[in-house]
Design a protein around this motif. Structure first.
Motif, PDB file in Angstrom:
ATOM      1  N   LEU A 275       0.880  -1.166   0.000  1.00 31.50           N
ATOM      2  CA  LEU A 275       0.000   0.000   0.000  1.00 31.50           C
ATOM      3  C   LEU A 275       0.918   1.216   0.000  1.00 31.50           C
ATOM      4  N   ASP A 276       0.830   2.002  -1.044  1.00 33.46           N
ATOM      5  CA  ASP A 276       1.800   3.072  -1.276  1.00 33.46           C
ATOM      6  C   ASP A 276       1.328   4.386  -0.660  1.00 33.46           C
ATOM      7  N   PRO A 277       2.099   4.980   0.266  1.00 32.28           N
ATOM      8  CA  PRO A 277       1.737   6.294   0.796  1.00 32.28           C
ATOM      9  C   PRO A 277       2.031   7.433  -0.181  1.00 32.28           C
ATOM     10  N   ILE A 278       2.630   7.112  -1.307  1.00 31.30           N
ATOM     11  CA  ILE A 278       2.899   8.067  -2.408  1.00 31.30           C
ATOM     12  C   ILE A 278       3.655   9.277  -1.889  1.00 31.30           C
ATOM     13  N   GLU A 279       4.711   9.019  -1.168  1.00 32.78           N
ATOM     14  CA  GLU A 279       5.554  10.098  -0.658  1.00 32.78           C
ATOM     15  C   GLU A 279       6.636  10.485  -1.656  1.00 32.78           C
ATOM     16  N   SER A 280       6.929   9.601  -2.590  1.00 31.29           N
ATOM     17  CA  SER A 280       8.007   9.823  -3.551  1.00 31.29           C
ATOM     18  C   SER A 280       7.552   9.338  -4.915  1.00 31.29           C
ATOM     19  N   GLU A 281       8.128   9.907  -5.941  1.00 28.52           N
ATOM     20  CA  GLU A 281       7.799   9.499  -7.301  1.00 28.52           C
ATOM     21  C   GLU A 281       8.229   8.054  -7.533  1.00 28.52           C
ATOM     22  N   SER A 282       7.365   7.269  -8.171  1.00 26.47           N
ATOM     23  CA  SER A 282       7.647   5.862  -8.412  1.00 26.47           C
ATOM     24  C   SER A 282       8.751   5.704  -9.449  1.00 26.47           C
ATOM     25  N   SER A 283       9.644   4.745  -9.212  1.00 29.19           N
ATOM     26  CA  SER A 283      10.706   4.463 -10.183  1.00 29.19           C
ATOM     27  C   SER A 283      10.155   3.824 -11.445  1.00 29.19           C
ATOM     28  N   SER A 284       8.930   3.286 -11.362  1.00 35.15           N
ATOM     29  CA  SER A 284       8.309   2.650 -12.524  1.00 35.15           C
ATOM     30  C   SER A 284       7.621   3.645 -13.439  1.00 35.15           C
ATOM     31  N   GLY A 285       7.560   4.904 -13.019  1.00 35.29           N
ATOM     32  CA  GLY A 285       6.911   5.918 -13.833  1.00 35.29           C
ATOM     33  C   GLY A 285       5.430   6.075 -13.552  1.00 35.29           C
ATOM     34  N   THR A 286       4.879   5.330 -12.588  1.00 38.97           N
ATOM     35  CA  THR A 286       3.476   5.457 -12.229  1.00 38.97           C
ATOM     36  C   THR A 286       3.238   6.802 -11.547  1.00 38.97           C
ATOM     37  N   ASP A 287       2.239   7.552 -12.015  1.00 42.85           N
ATOM     38  CA  ASP A 287       1.977   8.856 -11.422  1.00 42.85           C
ATOM     39  C   ASP A 287       1.037   8.730 -10.226  1.00 42.85           C
ATOM     40  N   TYR A 288       0.688   9.864  -9.642  1.00 43.27           N
ATOM     41  CA  TYR A 288      -0.146   9.862  -8.435  1.00 43.27           C
ATOM     42  C   TYR A 288      -1.446   9.102  -8.651  1.00 43.27           C
ATOM     43  N   ARG A 289      -2.128   9.402  -9.728  1.00 46.14           N
ATOM     44  CA  ARG A 289      -3.417   8.746  -9.949  1.00 46.14           C
ATOM     45  C   ARG A 289      -3.241   7.241 -10.139  1.00 46.14           C
ATOM     46  N   GLY A 290      -2.239   6.862 -10.896  1.00 47.76           N
ATOM     47  CA  GLY A 290      -1.974   5.444 -11.100  1.00 47.76           C
ATOM     48  C   GLY A 290      -1.660   4.732  -9.800  1.00 47.76           C
ATOM     49  N   ALA A 291      -0.892   5.392  -8.909  1.00 46.81           N
ATOM     50  CA  ALA A 291      -0.555   4.796  -7.617  1.00 46.81           C
ATOM     51  C   ALA A 291      -1.799   4.648  -6.747  1.00 46.81           C
ATOM     52  N   MET A 292      -2.689   5.635  -6.780  1.00 46.74           N
ATOM     53  CA  MET A 292      -3.926   5.540  -6.010  1.00 46.74           C
ATOM     54  C   MET A 292      -4.811   4.412  -6.536  1.00 46.74           C
ATOM     55  N   GLU A 293      -4.833   4.215  -7.837  1.00 46.02           N
ATOM     56  CA  GLU A 293      -5.632   3.123  -8.409  1.00 46.02           C
ATOM     57  C   GLU A 293      -5.031   1.766  -8.048  1.00 46.02           C
ATOM     58  N   GLN A 294      -3.708   1.688  -7.983  1.00 44.29           N
ATOM     59  CA  GLN A 294      -3.065   0.457  -7.516  1.00 44.29           C
ATOM     60  C   GLN A 294      -3.393   0.205  -6.047  1.00 44.29           C
ATOM     61  N   ASN A 295      -3.428   1.262  -5.241  1.00 42.71           N
ATOM     62  CA  ASN A 295      -3.835   1.121  -3.848  1.00 42.71           C
ATOM     63  C   ASN A 295      -5.262   0.592  -3.739  1.00 42.71           C
ATOM     64  N   LEU A 296      -6.135   1.113  -4.583  1.00 41.81           N
ATOM     65  CA  LEU A 296      -7.522   0.655  -4.578  1.00 41.81           C
ATOM     66  C   LEU A 296      -7.604  -0.834  -4.885  1.00 41.81           C
ATOM     67  N   ALA A 297      -6.873  -1.276  -5.879  1.00 41.33           N
ATOM     68  CA  ALA A 297      -6.879  -2.700  -6.246  1.00 41.33           C
ATOM     69  C   ALA A 297      -6.375  -3.564  -5.093  1.00 41.33           C
ATOM     70  N   ALA A 298      -5.316  -3.107  -4.416  1.00 39.23           N
ATOM     71  CA  ALA A 298      -4.767  -3.861  -3.286  1.00 39.23           C
ATOM     72  C   ALA A 298      -5.763  -3.913  -2.137  1.00 39.23           C
ATOM     73  N   LEU A 299      -6.418  -2.815  -1.864  1.00 42.29           N
ATOM     74  CA  LEU A 299      -7.406  -2.779  -0.790  1.00 42.29           C
ATOM     75  C   LEU A 299      -8.607  -3.673  -1.097  1.00 42.29           C
ATOM     76  N   ARG A 300      -9.094  -3.596  -2.316  1.00 43.41           N
ATOM     77  CA  ARG A 300     -10.248  -4.417  -2.685  1.00 43.41           C
ATOM     78  C   ARG A 300      -9.952  -5.916  -2.538  1.00 43.41           C
ATOM     79  N   SER A 301      -8.745  -6.314  -2.922  1.00 45.95           N
ATOM     80  CA  SER A 301      -8.368  -7.714  -2.799  1.00 45.95           C
ATOM     81  C   SER A 301      -8.265  -8.113  -1.327  1.00 45.95           C
ATOM     82  N   ALA A 302      -7.642  -7.286  -0.515  1.00 47.91           N
ATOM     83  CA  ALA A 302      -7.427  -7.614   0.892  1.00 47.91           C
ATOM     84  C   ALA A 302      -8.721  -7.596   1.703  1.00 47.91           C
TER      85      ALA A 302
END
Length: 306
Positions: A275-302
């Protein structure tokens, strides 16, 4: 904070001489547009989305770095005073606060001074007392996209003051960003509306705003300090929460060692996920919105969301 060192590359004398001649003939390329310093990534994302090609935004926190305890080089401190605009969050990064106090930039936006954000920070339950006796509260307001959106008009106004000729463009950029963040908020609300569980166990207490906004309960191994080690008593409390509420996942983070969380999860025979607190830019190039959507997917699964 560690510094990167360039490797010295040995070149033949002739090529080195030619390179020097070419370098001497080529004019230096100056950054274009309004020069903005953001203290860490979510603020950088906000300014870039609002300003587009009219701004050049640099983050004082390098990609992949932990922002809480960054140190600034003398060059970065000078840049704080030279920038057309500095956007930061007071009380979050001591080195940035000190640089701003000493260099006094002409145009400045402090996210903590925006009334909506300030009210939410003050209302956070997760407070700790620092070594100096100061009550520290969760600063991660950007994990609620509606609070990040609340900063957009302030940034657009500051950009317009620094660059009046493009005031309409900055206002339009802020409006577009606010609409995008509203859509993200709806996506998160809908995605977390129907879940079997609502308790999330996290590495540190970075997700209070997200939990409050989307009706979840955060239980953290450590407090606001991501490097703090949980006490044996705290680990026993976490074990009880996992057993009582049927928690299936302990969330680790991108910038914090997962060892304690992984050991506890293995002992409890449950999973781990990021679960990413999005404190730093991702090395993969994922932006803020993309990171939040990844967080959503992780939360929904858990959480077993439908």
């Amino acid at each position: 904070m560690s510094t990167r060192r360039r490797r010295a590359i040995a070149l033949p004398v002739a090529l080195a001489g030619a390179g020097l001649l070419l370098a001497g003939c080529a004019p230096a390329v100056a950054p274009s547009g309004v020069q903005v310093l953001a203290s860490f990534y979510p603020l950088q994302y906000l300014v870039q989305q609002i300003g587009g090609d009219l701004v050049t935004v640099t983050s004082l926190t390098p990609p992949g770095a932990e922002p809480h305890d960054i140190e600034l080089s003398p060059r970065q401190v000078r840049e704080v005073g030279d920038a057309d605009l500095v956007v930061y969050l007071s009380g979050f990064q001591a080195a940035v606060d000190q640089a701003i106090a000493s260099r006094k930039p002409t145009h400045l936006v402090d996210a903590a001074s925006v009334p909506t954000i300030a009210e939410h920070i003050a209302s956070q339950d997760a407070a700790e007392t620092t070594d100096t006796g100061i009550q520290a509260r969760d600063p991660h307001f950007w994990l609620d996209p509606t609070l990040l959106a609340a900063l957009a008009p302030e940034v657009a106004s500051a950009l317009s003051t620094a660059d009046p000729a493009h005031a309409d463009a900055y206002a339009a950029g802020a409006t577009t960003l606010e609409a995008s963040l509203a859509e993200l908020d709806t996506e998160l609300s809908n995605g977390l509306a129907q879940c079997e569980r609502t308790s999330i166990v996290t590495s540190h207490a970075a997700f209070g705003y997200l939990a409050q906004k989307y009706h979840l309960t955060q239980v953290s191994l450590s407090g606001l300090d991501p490097e703090a080690e949980p006490s044996p008593a705290r680990l026993r409390e976490i074990r009880g929460v996992v057993q009582q509420y049927g928690v299936t996942t302990i969330f680790t983070e991108t910038l914090v060692s997962p060892k304690v969380a992984e050991t506890l999860a293995a002992d409890l025979r449950i999973a781990t996920a990021v679960l990413d607190p999005i404190e730093s830019e991702s090395s993969s190039g994922t932006d803020y919105r993309g990171a939040m959507e990844q967080n959503l997917a992780a939360l929904r699964s858990a959480l077993g969301c439908s």
